[in-house]
Every structure is written in structure tokens, then in C-alpha cells.
Motif scaffolding. Structure first.
Motif, PDB file in Angstrom:
ATOM      1  N   GLU A 101       0.864  -1.056  -0.121  1.00 42.66           N
ATOM      2  CA  GLU A 101      -0.056  -0.136  -0.047  1.00 42.66           C
ATOM      3  C   GLU A 101       0.866   1.267  -0.065  1.00 42.66           C
ATOM      4  N   ASP A 108       2.205   4.959   0.457  1.00 42.35           N
ATOM      5  CA  ASP A 108       1.939   5.928   1.291  1.00 42.35           C
ATOM      6  C   ASP A 108       1.559   7.259   0.661  1.00 42.35           C
ATOM      7  N   ALA A 109       1.278   8.324   1.424  1.00 37.40           N
ATOM      8  CA  ALA A 109       0.733   9.432   0.894  1.00 37.40           C
ATOM      9  C   ALA A 109       1.796  10.212  -0.259  1.00 37.40           C
ATOM     10  N   GLU A 110       2.910  10.026   0.132  1.00 39.01           N
ATOM     11  CA  GLU A 110       4.056  10.728  -0.843  1.00 39.01           C
ATOM     12  C   GLU A 110       4.409   9.762  -2.257  1.00 39.01           C
ATOM     13  N   GLN A 111       3.946   8.561  -1.810  1.00 39.51           N
ATOM     14  CA  GLN A 111       4.209   7.613  -3.088  1.00 39.51           C
ATOM     15  C   GLN A 111       2.872   7.596  -4.017  1.00 39.51           C
TER      16      GLN A 111
END
Length: 300
Positions: free
Chosen positions: A178, A180-183
Motif C-alpha cells: 500500500e 503512502d501519501a508521498e508515493q
């Protein structure tokens, strides 16, 4: 003066092994190549990215390499699997599955790697045909079409980030990873579509069947396999290993020498990621280094 039957035994007759043996044959050294006939890229019809051979069948490259190699009169070839290697009389005795044994002063391991794929129906059957691992080897031929990336670990994020240069990308997380937000922001900037539904099977050319019964048609699917040594010899000899993101490989120095004096390793067996071009380069270094060690001796 050594009484060894050969100066060097090369285990593995694919690209790295052929390259190593060629250097040694050109040095007029007695060389035996032992080959089990299991090239790692045997599932792919064509090889790409190797200078002067781009788009040619991998089997044809290997066959021509063998033909050229066998013109050197000091080179011998044995079909079969090497199952045992032990120190013997200042060198190494290598035993084949048929019980025959040969002795050499030096040993080059070009034994390659085996790929372990996720146990998804239809995936293995398409390996090398429409399911791939290397964008540089197979991405261009997809002609900027529909490309899937099947997550197998966090490393698949890098796969998904790279592949938009070769087509329109859907990233199948499959419950494995899953972002993360940056990815997620980076993937969005690259135009990657995220698909979280679990993958049930692969069919047709490279159609992905999801658990909710949707089918996503693709021109090609990329997946990072887990890698395992294709031969037990590295463990039998006790070579030190490196832990890579996709599996363990033989640790070597810049001259392709392993932790075992007199043993060299080349190709996919001794690097984190491989290609035909890398394998040929590694083999050339291992062949030259093993030859020079016969003259100058092994490091103290």
C-alpha cells in the motif's frame, strides 16, 4: 606444476559462462564448460539491449557464442548438471549428476538464477511471452500500450514509477503493498492508475481477472520475481552471499572473486539484477581474473 586435468572449470554455459571461457580459451588455457542447458531467459523469444544483438533470439546468441568458443582447441564441453564441488589437490574436483568428476585449478560459477513467481493462475505460463520483469528488456516492444505492474513487495513501487515511459500503467497492489501519501502523489504525477482489488488470474494475452469479476486487458504485465540460485554449488562451496531486494546472490569483489580462494562467479548468480550485457561483461572479467590468478597466484 599442477596435475589438474583442466586449468579452469566453468560451470554454466550461458552468456556469462561462454564469455568467461572465451577469455580463457584465447589465453590457450585448458578449459571445461559444464552446462545443464537451463538459460534463465529461455522463456523469452528475443533478447534486447545487448549491443550488436538487439532483437535477436536469445538461443541464437548463445548458440553462436558456443560455436565460436569451441573453435579454440583447448576448450572442452560437457552436457550435464554439476552437483558437487570440493577442494582437491590445490584446486577443485567437480562431480556431475552422472557420477563423472573433473579436476581444475580454478572454478568459475556462471550458474544463473531461477525465478519464483506469485502463485496466480496463468502467470507462469506467460512468463517471457507477455509477463516480464525487466522494462529495459521488454518495455519498448509493447509500443506504448497498456501495461500492468503486479505488486510483489514495496520494491514494485519503483517498477510502477519507471514503466510509464513505456506505456499506460495500471498498478495492481493485490493486497501486498500500500503506497503512502508521498508515493501515491508520485504515482499520480506519473499517470499511474491504482487498482486495489485482488488479482485472481491472468488469461488471454495478459488480461488480469480481478476478484470482483472485472477484467483489465493489457498488452504486457510486469512482476518482480523472487530469485534463487539455480545451482546448489554456491552453498556446497560455502560462498558468502549478499541479500538483495529480490533474493540472495553470490558476493564477489571487483574481479568477480568469491569468498572462496580460487572460485569466481559471474552473471545473474553474482549480481542484484542481470541482463545479457551484464552477464557477458561479468564473464569476461571472471575469465581474465581466473587466468591471471594462475600466473600470479591467489591473494594471501
Amino acid at each position: 606444476m599442477s596435475n589438474a586435468e583442466f586449468d579452469v572449470i566453468v560451470v554454466g554455459g550461458s552468456y556469462a559462462g561462454l564469455s568467461a571461457a572465451t577469455q580463457l580459451g584465447r589465453a590457450r588455457r585448458r578449459v571445461l564448460v559444464i552446462d545443464a542447458g537451463q538459460r534463465r531467459n529461455r522463456y523469452a523469444q528475443h533478447s534486447h539491449g545487448f549491443l550488436g544483438q538487439d532483437g535477436r533470439e536469445g538461443a541464437a546468441i548463445a548458440a553462436e557464442g558456443r560455436t565460436q568458443l569451441m573453435k579454440y582447441p583447448t576448450v572442452r564441453w560437457r552436457e550435464g548438471a554439476a552437483t558437487q564441488a570440493v577442494p582437491h589437490d590445490g584446486g577443485f574436483r567437480v562431480t556431475l549428476a552422472d557420477g563423472s568428476a573433473h579436476h581444475a585449478q580454478r572454478l568459475v560459477l556462471a550458474t544463473g538464477m531461477a525465478d519464483e513467481l506469485p502463485s496466480i493462475p496463468g502467470l507462469a505460463e506467460r512468463w517471457g511471452g507477455s509477463v516480464f520483469h525487466c522494462p529495459y528488456c521488454h518495455g519498448y516492444e509493447l509500443d506504448q500500450g497498456r501495461i500492468g505492474v503486479l505488486a510483489t513487495s514495496a520494491l514494485s513501487f519503483h517498477h510502477a514509477m519507471m514503466l510509464p515511459d513505456w506505456g499506460t500503467v495500471t498498478f495492481f497492489l493485490n493486497g501486498v503493498f500500500e503506497p503512502d501519501a508521498e508515493q501515491l502523489a508520485k504515482l499520480e504525477a506519473r499517470g499511474v492508475t491504482i487498482e486495489r482489488a485482488a488479482v485472481r488470474a491472468v488469461s488471454g494475452k495478459a488480461a488480469v481477472l480481478l476478484e470482483d469479476e472485472r477484467v483489465i486487458e493489457l498488452d504486457g504485465l510486469f512482476v518482480l520475481s523472487r530469485l534463487h540460485s539455480a545451482s546448489a554449488l554456491v552453498e556446497v562451496l560455502g560462498c558468502e552471499m549478499e541479500d538483495g531486494p529480490m533474493g540472495r546472490y553470490v558476493r564477489t569483489d571487483m574481479m568477480k572473486a568469491t569468498s572462496i580462494p580460487g572460485v569466481y562467479a559471474a552473471g545473474d548468480a553474482a549480481r542484484m539484477a542481470g541482463s545479457v550485457a551484464f552477464a557477458v561483461a561479468d564473464g569476461a572479467m571472471a575469465g581474465a581474473a581466473s587466468h591471471q590468478s594462475l600466473i600470479f597466484g591467489l591473494p594471501a
